[in-house]
Structure formats: C-alpha cells, structure tokens
Design a protein around this motif. Structure first.
Motif, mmCIF file in Angstrom:
data_model
loop_
_atom_site.group_PDB
_atom_site.id
_atom_site.type_symbol
_atom_site.label_atom_id
_atom_site.label_comp_id
_atom_site.label_asym_id
_atom_site.label_seq_id
_atom_site.Cartn_x
_atom_site.Cartn_y
_atom_site.Cartn_z
ATOM 1 N N LEU A 82 0.851 -1.183 0.000
ATOM 2 C CA LEU A 82 0.000 0.000 0.000
ATOM 3 C C LEU A 82 0.890 1.237 0.000
ATOM 4 O O LEU A 82 1.799 1.355 0.826
ATOM 5 C CB LEU A 82 -0.915 0.020 1.213
ATOM 6 N N PHE A 110 -4.609 5.910 -0.942
ATOM 7 C CA PHE A 110 -3.838 4.678 -0.894
ATOM 8 C C PHE A 110 -3.942 3.954 -2.231
ATOM 9 O O PHE A 110 -5.026 3.818 -2.804
ATOM 10 C CB PHE A 110 -4.354 3.757 0.214
ATOM 11 N N TYR A 118 -4.899 2.386 6.485
ATOM 12 C CA TYR A 118 -5.925 2.226 5.452
ATOM 13 C C TYR A 118 -7.236 1.726 6.050
ATOM 14 O O TYR A 118 -8.303 2.305 5.796
ATOM 15 C CB TYR A 118 -5.445 1.263 4.368
#
Length: 241
Positions: free
Chosen positions: A148, A155, A198
């Motif tokens: 990521l 992201f 994330y």
C-alpha cells in the motif's frame, strides 16, 4: 540509474520495485508513459512496451530524449488491451495500473494472458481489489507481493503475482477467505503500518455511510463491509492497542 531517468512518484515507484531486473515488460494503458521510460533508462527492464488503446492516446505518451542510448529498449504500440502484445516481443511481465479491478480482470481474460512466456503480473487496481485477487486465485496466480502506497491522500495497492497455488495464503485462524480477498493475505500478515492506516480510514468512511443510509441493499452492504473492516483491524492491531 541513468541521469535521464527522472524519479518516479511513490505509486509508480511501487510498480517499478515489483518488476524483476532484466524483465521484458508490457505496460498496458501506459498513460503518460513515465514508468517505461524509467524502466529503460535505469536498466531495470531489458525491454518495455508502452501500449495505449488508440494511436491518438499513444501520441501523448512521453518518449525518450533524442540520442538516448537506452531508447532501443523501448517500444510503442496501439492495441486493445493485451492485444497490443506480439509473440516476438517475448513479454514475461505485464503491468496493468490505474484501472478498475473489473477492467483489469476483463483484460486478463485475453488469450495473451495464457502465454507460457508470461511469468509475472504487476497490478494496481483502483477499485475492487477483492475481485482482482479472486481472478488471480481462480486462474493459477499466486500473490508474492502486496504493498500500500499513500500518494496525494489516496492509498494505492500494488499487487505482484506469479504462477502458483495460493491455497495456504487464504487460510487464517480469524479471517474468512472473503476478508483476505478484500484485505490481502500478505498485507494482513505484513505488520505494515500502512494497512492499519488504510483500514482505520475505511472504518471511518463506512461508519459514516452506515449512519446516513436508509434500509435497503446498499445499507446491508455497507454494514457487511464495516463488519469486515472491524475484523481486519482486530487482527492487524498490536496487542493492547
């Protein structure tokens, strides 16, 4: 690195890092074409084909400086998806980036993806990563790299896969196969701080959707997605957090 190879953005650098040195690469839907330039100028790739769907789009792709000694390692061609690849290109690595997961899956359904010369897929789906991973799993591709990268507040997932069985990757004591398809079997086990950031951002986003949604299929889907986010967060969070 050759001086002509301009530094890549974090998103493009993640793609470049996933490519094995000496590869013969096809960047399908290359866009601005900066990745092929870097791969050739740096010597990372032995050859890189920059492909776009039409001649008009291809005309906007960046080209090497006049007289660049590494320009012979580049090719430019218009074609529909993987149909731009020719057998004599001897492509062993395909890059599909900046596309939705559904589009990536459709493109990978082409006959060219069945070539025995093809050894590596480097994918960067903008949406539906679970659908992308499911296609890989169902077609004999095993993820060996998941990353990521945060760029401009968003992201980006970079997924690298080689041919192989992935059965054990989707076995987990706390998460379902569907959870791992969404979160990434390697990312979940990576300990990377990015995956925590994330999924916490996803928790906030999905909680907002659930709070503001009325009853119906979209509400049920948001609640299911939020429950998945909470399961993933529980697994990846350090003890005591």
């Amino acid at each position: 690195m050759a001086p002509e190879a301009a530094p890549l953005s974090p998103r493009l650098a993640a793609l470049a890092d996933a490519i094995a040195p000496g590869s013969r690469v096809a960047d399908i839907g290359t866009g601005h074409g900066l990745l092929p330039l870097w791969l050739a100028a740096s010597g990372r790739a032995a050859y890189c084909l920059a492909a776009e769907k039409t001649e008009e789009l291809l005309a906007g792709v960046a080209r090497p400086p006049a007289g660049a000694p590494w320009a012979a390692g580049l090719g430019y061609r218009a074609g529909d998806g993987l149909g731009a690849i020719r057998p004599d290109d001897r492509i062993d690595t395909i890059v599909l980036a900046g596309l939705g997961g559904r589009t990536i899956v459709r493109l990978l359904g082409a006959a060219e993806a069945e070539s025995p010369a093809l050894k590596l897929l480097v994918l960067q789906p903008r949406s539906e990563p679970a659908l992308t991973r499911l296609w890989l799993s169902n077609h004999g591709w095993r993820p060996f790299g998941e990353r990521l990268t945060l760029e401009r507040g968003r992201f980006h997932l970079t997924l690298a896969a080689a041919r192989g069985d992935d059965t054990e990757l989707y076995a987990h004591p706390s998460l379902r196969r569907e959870d791992l398809l969404a979160a990434g079997p390697l990312l979940v086990r990576s300990g990377s701080p990015e995956i925590g950031r994330y999924w916490r951002s996803e928790q906030v986003r999905l909680a907002g959707i659930v709070a503001g949604s009325r009853s119906g299929p979209s509400s049920v889907r948001a609640r299911d997605d939020l429950a998945r986010a909470l399961r993933v967060i529980a697994v990846i969070s350090p003890p005591g957090e």
